[in-house]
Structures are given as structure tokens and as C-alpha cells.
Design an enzyme around this catalytic site. Structure first.
Site, PDB file in Angstrom:
ATOM      1  CD1 TRP A  76     -12.655 -13.112  -2.452  1.00 50.63           C
ATOM      2  CD2 TRP A  76     -12.481 -14.951  -3.276  1.00 50.63           C
ATOM      3  NE1 TRP A  76     -11.256 -13.673  -1.933  1.00 50.63           N
ATOM      4  CE2 TRP A  76     -11.193 -14.991  -2.719  1.00 50.63           C
ATOM      5  CE3 TRP A  76     -12.659 -16.325  -3.746  1.00 50.63           C
ATOM      6  CZ2 TRP A  76     -10.122 -15.976  -2.643  1.00 50.63           C
ATOM      7  CZ3 TRP A  76     -11.580 -17.562  -3.853  1.00 50.63           C
ATOM      8  CH2 TRP A  76     -10.275 -17.127  -3.098  1.00 50.63           C
ATOM      9  CG  ASP A  82      -7.930  -5.973   5.888  1.00 50.76           C
ATOM     10  OD1 ASP A  82      -6.831  -5.426   5.808  1.00 50.76           O
ATOM     11  OD2 ASP A  82      -8.053  -6.854   5.075  1.00 50.76           O
ATOM     12  N   GLY A 112      -8.121  -3.606  12.798  1.00 52.07           N
ATOM     13  CA  GLY A 112      -7.031  -4.227  13.527  1.00 52.07           C
ATOM     14  C   GLY A 112      -5.999  -4.763  12.774  1.00 52.07           C
ATOM     15  CG  HIS A 119      -0.587 -16.792  -0.629  1.00 56.84           C
ATOM     16  ND1 HIS A 119      -1.054 -16.880  -2.101  1.00 56.84           N
ATOM     17  CD2 HIS A 119      -1.134 -15.473  -0.014  1.00 56.84           C
ATOM     18  CE1 HIS A 119      -1.683 -15.615  -2.227  1.00 56.84           C
ATOM     19  NE2 HIS A 119      -1.789 -14.912  -1.154  1.00 56.84           N
ATOM     20  CG  ASP A 120      -0.134 -12.431   1.725  1.00 60.47           C
ATOM     21  OD1 ASP A 120      -0.267 -12.634   0.543  1.00 60.47           O
ATOM     22  OD2 ASP A 120      -1.107 -11.829   1.977  1.00 60.47           O
ATOM     23  CE1 TYR A 160      -3.097  -3.196   0.359  1.00 63.52           C
ATOM     24  CE2 TYR A 160      -3.067  -2.641   2.787  1.00 63.52           C
ATOM     25  CZ  TYR A 160      -3.354  -3.349   1.636  1.00 63.52           C
ATOM     26  OH  TYR A 160      -4.336  -4.583   1.712  1.00 63.52           O
TER      27      TYR A 160
HETATM   28  N1  SAM Z   1      -8.597 -12.374   2.171  1.00 65.53           N
HETATM   29  C1  SAM Z   1      -8.834 -11.300   0.918  1.00 65.53           C
HETATM   30  C2  SAM Z   1      -9.011 -12.154  -0.193  1.00 65.53           C
HETATM   31  O1  SAM Z   1      -8.817 -13.348  -0.339  1.00 65.53           O
HETATM   32  O2  SAM Z   1      -9.496 -11.418  -1.360  1.00 65.53           O
HETATM   33  C3  SAM Z   1      -7.485 -10.319   0.835  1.00 65.53           C
HETATM   34  C4  SAM Z   1      -6.271 -11.203   0.740  1.00 65.53           C
HETATM   35  S1  SAM Z   1      -4.959  -9.953   0.580  1.00 65.53           S
HETATM   36  C5  SAM Z   1      -3.721 -11.112   0.026  1.00 65.53           C
HETATM   37  C6  SAM Z   1      -4.200  -9.940   2.252  1.00 65.53           C
HETATM   38  C7  SAM Z   1      -5.063  -9.145   3.130  1.00 65.53           C
HETATM   39  O3  SAM Z   1      -4.646  -9.227   4.508  1.00 65.53           O
HETATM   40  C8  SAM Z   1      -5.242  -7.691   2.890  1.00 65.53           C
HETATM   41  O4  SAM Z   1      -6.522  -7.141   2.748  1.00 65.53           O
HETATM   42  C9  SAM Z   1      -4.395  -6.790   3.942  1.00 65.53           C
HETATM   43  O5  SAM Z   1      -4.983  -5.620   3.854  1.00 65.53           O
HETATM   44  C10 SAM Z   1      -4.638  -7.799   5.124  1.00 65.53           C
HETATM   45  N2  SAM Z   1      -3.500  -7.684   5.949  1.00 65.53           N
HETATM   46  C11 SAM Z   1      -2.361  -7.795   5.733  1.00 65.53           C
HETATM   47  N3  SAM Z   1      -1.655  -7.809   6.930  1.00 65.53           N
HETATM   48  C12 SAM Z   1      -2.773  -7.636   8.135  1.00 65.53           C
HETATM   49  C13 SAM Z   1      -2.666  -7.461   9.497  1.00 65.53           C
HETATM   50  N4  SAM Z   1      -1.430  -7.363  10.053  1.00 65.53           N
HETATM   51  N5  SAM Z   1      -3.814  -7.425   9.932  1.00 65.53           N
HETATM   52  C14 SAM Z   1      -4.931  -7.527   9.682  1.00 65.53           C
HETATM   53  N6  SAM Z   1      -5.213  -7.653   8.170  1.00 65.53           N
HETATM   54  C15 SAM Z   1      -4.000  -7.496   7.397  1.00 65.53           C
END
Ligand code: SAM
Length: 345
Positions: free
Chosen positions: A164, A210, A235, A255-256, A147
Site C-alpha cells: 500500500w 486484527d 480481535g 481471497h484467504d 505466523y
Molecule cells: N488487509 C491487509 C493488507 O491488505 O495489507 C492485510 C491482509 S493479510 C492477507 C490478512 C490479514 O488478516 C492479516 O493481517 C491477518 O493477521 C488478519 N487476520 C487473519 N485472520 C483474522 C481474524 N480471524 N481476525 C482478525 N484479523 C485476522
């Protein structure tokens, strides 16, 4: 491999052109070709399209012809002049306003992935993501890099949202989730999967947890007050408490992250899960024998250049879940892109 293929290695010609095919599609999306043809609802010449989209006529004609070759546009000749229109598939997936649009995915791949993939050799050597080289900004936190600006965040979450709308129904119906009434979607982004879940399970409510700026944008632009089964919580799932629930969804989250962070997150999820509850992991899955699918293998490289994580096999996810306390693991592999894994407490 037949002797004819050995003489002329067609497969390499196609593979080597993979990037030019992608960039052709991305450029047609970015310049607004599919949107214009959808808006006017009649075949247009290259000259008209070029003039409406402020491009060169020659460049536009070549782009349109390549899109015809890729079956994303149709062309009819009248007095030796081509008139172009969208094919059904581009009307469905390339037009920005279509409910099933893949426009934002194209924009993300073109403006972000394309830049990071340029540094694939460095990513493979160093084993890490390449935002710093691609965009010249260093970030300690992964999602600060993703971001980088308001615009980058908006593009990313639009891209996430679109998946989705196309295959979310299969995911929420992969298992009978009707017994789970209180659901948390961790990193649930714009609520696109949550919408699919509440439309199938009328008794359930989903809270999307999120990062604050994602939640604020999602509330403003993606979920309306009418969607009463959907709530939000701002959060950080690593550092803030995760409230108690019957089911936790982690879609494209595991996977991240590094193995260590995945264990940390799933352990927290286990602790917050009510007895009898569950966790639903949604990810691209690799075959157990490492033979494919090629899209998951390529995506694992994609995760290398973009994140701290990787794609995994069902048994690797099963191990992550059992190591953090979950049991009765069930895996659903679809022929399409994403698979689902349910673990119970
Ligand atoms: N679950 C959604 C999907 O499948 O379309 C979004 C997947 S995206 C790869 C990862 C999501 O995790 C993003 O919306 C990001 O903002 C959120 N995210 C990343 N780090 C986070 C954290 N520490 N706490 C909460 N959300 C987080």
C-alpha cells in the site's frame, strides 16, 4: 505463432527460467547486494562486494552479472574489471530502507512461497495449502500456519505493509469515501492502507481490527502516537463482535477464505454497517471471461498453496456482496494489480 517461434520456442525458454529469475533477485536481496551498493554510493568490484558480504567471489560475480542482465544492476568495465552499481529501479524497490521497498515481498516469496510452490502438484491434487509439507508443522488455523514464528509473522506483515506504500493511494481514491467518517479496516495489519485513507480523508478515523499479536507489533513498529486518526482493536473478526461503523475495509481478506467463511464474515459486516454505510473489498481481480490477467491467475494458484481461498472475478465479488445484503455495487478495475469494489447498505 510465427514459424520462427515454432522452430525455437522462446516463450518456453523464458517461462522455464521464471523461477531462476525470481531466485536470482531474491538472493541478491537476501545477501544485501542492493543495500550495500546503496550505502556506499559508488561502483564496487565483485571482489569487494564478495568480501563485504562474506560470499565466494566467483558466486558473487555470477550473481551480479545476472542482475545486470535483469537490469537491476549496472556494470562499468575499468581495465577489464567490472564495477557494479544499482539501477534507479533497484534503488527504489530493492533497497530495504526505501519507502517503496519490495525487499520484504522478495523475502516472503523466497523463504515461504518458494517452499510451498514446490508442492504445487500436491496442492492441485488435494485442493489445499501446503504449509505442513513445506515446514513440517500442522496447524488447525490458517493464520497459525502463516505466523509459525515471530520472525515469520514479522516478515509477512512487512510484506503486506509494502504494497500500500506503492499503490494504496489509487485504492483509497477509487471512490469518494469522504462521507464515511468511522472506518474499520478488518485484518488491517500494520495500518499501511489506513495511513493512505486518513491522509486523503482528514475527517475520517480508521480502526484496525486484527489478531492480538499483529496489533501489538503494528503499534510498536508501524504506527506512531502522532497518527491520531488511526486506532487499533485486538480481535478475531470471525468470532468476536465487529463494532458499528460507516465503512468497513476488507483488503486482501476475502481471497484467504472458503466461500462459507466469506459469507459468514460479510454477513457480520452487513449487520454492523450503519444504514447508508458501505464495505470496500480490495483484491486482485480476474477477468470475467477467465482470459487473465495472468498475474491474478497465478495468484489464485498462490492462494491455493498458501490459504483456503482463491482470486475471483468482479461478478463473483458482486454476488458475495448481494447475497449478504449489500446493494449498489460499484467496481473499479485498475490496469495495475489491485481492484476495488464498493457495496452499500
Ligand atoms: N488487509 C491487509 C493488507 O491488505 O495489507 C492485510 C491482509 S493479510 C492477507 C490478512 C490479514 O488478516 C492479516 O493481517 C491477518 O493477521 C488478519 N487476520 C487473519 N485472520 C483474522 C481474524 N480471524 N481476525 C482478525 N484479523 C485476522
Amino acid at each position: 505463432c510465427s514459424s520462427k517461434e515454432l522452430e525455437f520456442p522462446q516463450i518456453f525458454i523464458e517461462y522455464y527460467h521464471g523461477f531462476s529469475i525470481s531466485k536470482t533477485i531474491f538472493t541478491a536481496c537476501e545477501l544485501g547486494v542492493f543495500d550495500l551498493l546503496h550505502e556506499v554510493q559508488e561502483p564496487l568490484s565483485a571482489a569487494t562486494i564478495a568480501s563485504r558480504l562474506s560470499t565466494s567471489e566467483d558466486g558473487m560475480e555470477r550473481l551480479l552479472d545476472a542482475c545486470v542482465g535483469l537490469k537491476l544492476l549496472k556494470v562499468e568495465l575499468k581495465n577489464n574489471k567490472g564495477y557494479y552499481s544499482n539501477t534507479d529501479v533497484s534503488t527504489m524497490y530493492m533497497v530495504k530502507s526505501s519507502p517503496k521497498t519490495l525487499y520484504y515481498m522478495a523475502m516472503y516469496f523466497s523463504k515461504v512461497s518458494y517452499m510451498c510452490w514446490h508442492f504445487l502438484p500436491q496442492a492441485v491434487r488435494e485442493g489445499k495449502c501446503q504449509y505442513e509439507r513445506a515446514f513440517g508443522k500442522s496447524s488447525k488455523e490458517l493464520f497459525e500456519a502463516i505466523y509459525r514464528s515471530e520472525e515469520d509473522m514479522t516478515n509477512f506483515i512487512h510484506f503486506m505493509d509494502s504494497t500500500w506504500n506503492i499503490c494504496g493511494k489509487d485504492i483509497v481514491e477509487a471512490f469518494d469515501l469522504s462521507e464515511f467518517h468511522t472506518v474499520y479496516d478488518l485484518g488491517g495489519c500494520t495500518g499501511s492502507l489506513a495511513k493512505q485513507l486518513v491522509s486523503t480523508y482528514k475527517e475520517s478515523t480508521v480502526t484496525i481490527m486484527d489478531l492480538p499479536k499483529v496489533v501489538q507489533t503494528a503499534k510498536k513498529h508501524f504506527v506512531t502516537d502522532k497518527e491520531q486518526q488511526i486506532h487499533f482493536l485486538e480481535g478475531d473478526f470471525f468470532n468476536d463482535p465487529i463494532p458499528e461503523a460507516d465503512l468497513f475495509i476488507v483488503a486482501r481478506i476475502i481471497h484467504d477464505w472458503t466461500e462459507e467463511k466469506c459469507i459468514k464474515l460479510l454477513t457480520k459486516v452487513y449487520q454492523s454497517c450503519r444504514p447508508g454505510g458501505g464495505v470496500l473489498i480490495v483484491e486482485l481481480l480476474l477477468n470475467e471471461d477467465k482470459s487473465g490477467p495472468v498475474i491474478s491467475q497465478l495468484f489464485s494458484l498462490h492462494m491455493l498453496v498458501h490459504t483456503e481461498g482463491k482470486e475471483r472475478t468482479p461478478s463473483e465479488y458482486t454476488k458475495l456482496l448481494t447475497d449478504t445484503g449489500f446493494r449498489d455495487i460499484k467496481v473499479k478495475v485498475f490496469g495495475k494489480m489491485y481492484g476495488a469494489i464498493l457495496g452499500r447498505k
